[in-house]
Motif scaffolding. Structure first.
Motif, PDB file in Angstrom:
ATOM      1  N   LYS A 290       0.846  -1.199   0.000  1.00 46.51           N
ATOM      2  CA  LYS A 290       0.000   0.000   0.000  1.00 46.51           C
ATOM      3  C   LYS A 290       0.879   1.246   0.000  1.00 46.51           C
ATOM      4  CE  LYS A 290      -1.541  -1.456   3.869  1.00 46.51           C
ATOM      5  NZ  LYS A 290      -2.186  -1.587   5.187  1.00 46.51           N
TER       6      LYS A 290
ATOM      7  N   PRO B 143      -3.032  -0.317  -4.918  1.00 46.86           N
ATOM      8  CA  PRO B 143      -4.320  -0.979  -4.655  1.00 46.86           C
ATOM      9  C   PRO B 143      -4.391  -2.439  -5.081  1.00 46.86           C
ATOM     10  CG  PRO B 143      -4.480   0.274  -6.684  1.00 46.86           C
ATOM     11  CD  PRO B 143      -3.076   0.508  -6.140  1.00 46.86           C
TER      12      PRO B 143
ATOM     13  N   LEU C  60      -5.919  -5.031  -2.636  1.00 44.84           N
ATOM     14  CA  LEU C  60      -7.334  -4.783  -2.391  1.00 44.84           C
ATOM     15  C   LEU C  60      -8.169  -5.208  -3.598  1.00 44.84           C
ATOM     16  CD1 LEU C  60      -7.276  -1.286  -0.618  1.00 44.84           C
ATOM     17  CD2 LEU C  60      -7.188  -3.559   0.401  1.00 44.84           C
ATOM     18  N   ASN C  61      -7.690  -4.890  -4.785  1.00 45.93           N
ATOM     19  CA  ASN C  61      -8.404  -5.287  -5.998  1.00 45.93           C
ATOM     20  C   ASN C  61      -8.467  -6.802  -6.139  1.00 45.93           C
ATOM     21  OD1 ASN C  61      -8.987  -2.674  -6.889  1.00 45.93           O
ATOM     22  ND2 ASN C  61      -7.016  -2.471  -7.935  1.00 45.93           N
TER      23      ASN C  61
ATOM     24  N   GLN D 192     -15.712  -3.135  -6.091  1.00 44.53           N
ATOM     25  CA  GLN D 192     -14.897  -2.416  -5.102  1.00 44.53           C
ATOM     26  C   GLN D 192     -15.715  -1.435  -4.274  1.00 44.53           C
ATOM     27  OE1 GLN D 192     -13.798  -3.309  -8.066  1.00 44.53           O
ATOM     28  NE2 GLN D 192     -11.558  -3.411  -8.199  1.00 44.53           N
TER      29      GLN D 192
ATOM     30  N   TYR E 132     -12.352  -0.597   3.570  1.00 43.89           N
ATOM     31  CA  TYR E 132     -11.004  -0.909   4.068  1.00 43.89           C
ATOM     32  C   TYR E 132     -10.759  -0.130   5.348  1.00 43.89           C
ATOM     33  CZ  TYR E 132      -6.033  -1.869   4.282  1.00 43.89           C
ATOM     34  OH  TYR E 132      -4.805  -2.294   4.701  1.00 43.89           O
TER      35      TYR E 132
ATOM     36  N   ALA F 263      -4.768   3.703  -0.243  1.00 46.16           N
ATOM     37  CA  ALA F 263      -4.946   2.405  -0.914  1.00 46.16           C
ATOM     38  C   ALA F 263      -6.416   2.145  -1.188  1.00 46.16           C
ATOM     39  CB  ALA F 263      -4.362   1.286  -0.061  1.00 46.16           C
ATOM     40  N   ALA F 264      -7.268   2.434  -0.208  1.00 49.63           N
ATOM     41  CA  ALA F 264      -8.706   2.229  -0.377  1.00 49.63           C
ATOM     42  C   ALA F 264      -9.239   3.061  -1.535  1.00 49.63           C
ATOM     43  CB  ALA F 264      -9.441   2.573   0.909  1.00 49.63           C
TER      44      ALA F 264
ATOM     45  N   ASN G 224      -7.526   4.417  -3.977  1.00 51.98           N
ATOM     46  CA  ASN G 224      -6.918   3.974  -5.235  1.00 51.98           C
ATOM     47  C   ASN G 224      -7.642   2.754  -5.805  1.00 51.98           C
ATOM     48  OD1 ASN G 224      -5.017   6.003  -5.174  1.00 51.98           O
ATOM     49  ND2 ASN G 224      -3.407   4.741  -4.278  1.00 51.98           N
ATOM     50  N   ALA G 225      -8.264   1.975  -4.904  1.00 51.78           N
ATOM     51  CA  ALA G 225      -9.020   0.786  -5.320  1.00 51.78           C
ATOM     52  C   ALA G 225     -10.514   1.077  -5.461  1.00 51.78           C
ATOM     53  CB  ALA G 225      -8.806  -0.335  -4.313  1.00 51.78           C
TER      54      ALA G 225
END
Length: 205
Positions: free
Chosen positions: A126, A129, A132-133, A143, A148, A158-159, A161-162
């Protein structure tokens, strides 16, 4: 009958400082590997000019992480919140910047009913992403239906970005970047209530 866009159908967690305690001294680690204080440690190590230098620096980080793993304990309210989410059939996973051996020790000593764990050994760290993806794909969920939960800026980034919602866990002081999160949680007891609030009205007639 349609599904409400805002329902939360799965929750992904950070590990250190979110589910379990961490006493890692990043100032000390950065000093030992020569990383400037304002730089991201993992990005700095990746930028070192030779494989030998990268390996030596990462070995130092691993030593700190393994020592920290031995002393980690579940944070207040975590076990109860996870139990509630599991009872409500909410899928859960962990995405951590920790490395696999340290994360495994922490979760062996502090067992939680969460089977899917991705570390920086599995995917780019992170705020990338990718991890997470991958979990959204594994669960076959969009998503936008996932939340997150983490305790640091990289978790929020990161959240987003995803294309997921970000919940910042801030039990003590509220950091200046808290306004970037979609939700701010001060105690883990708030999490099941937050998730439940999106389940109650998710089916609209």
């Amino acid at each position: 009958m349609t599904i409400h866009d805002n329902n939360i159908r799965g929750v992904i967690f950070d590990l250190d400082g979110t589910l379990v305690s961490s006493e890692l001294d990043f100032s000390l680690i950065k000093a030992q590997v020569g990383c400037p204080l304002d730089n991201d440690l993992l990005a700095y190590i990746a930028s070192l000019p030779s494989p030998y230098m990268r390996e030596e620096a990462m070995n130092i980080v691993h030593q700190h992480e393994l020592i920290d793993a031995q002393h980690a304990h579940l944070l207040p309210g975590v076990a109860e919140a996870i139990t509630r989410l599991k009872e409500n059939n909410i899928p859960m996973a962990i995405v951590t910047r920790n490395y696999d051996r340290a994360a495994a020790i922490k979760l062996k000593n502090n067992p939680l009913p969460i089977e899917t764990v991705l570390t920086r050994s599995d995917a780019p760290a992170k705020p990338d992403p990718s991890a997470l993806n991958a979990i959204a794909t594994l669960w076959e969920l969009d998503q936008s239906e996932l939340l997150y939960v983490g305790d640091y800026l990289f978790d929020i980034q990161a959240a987003h970005n995803a294309n997921m919602r970000a919940c910042l866990y801030a039990p003590d002081e509220i950091p200046e970047y808290a306004n970037q999160a979609d939700y701010v949680m001060h105690h883990f007891s708030e999490l099941p209530t937050l998730v439940d609030s999106f389940q109650e009205n998710k089916v609209l007639c």
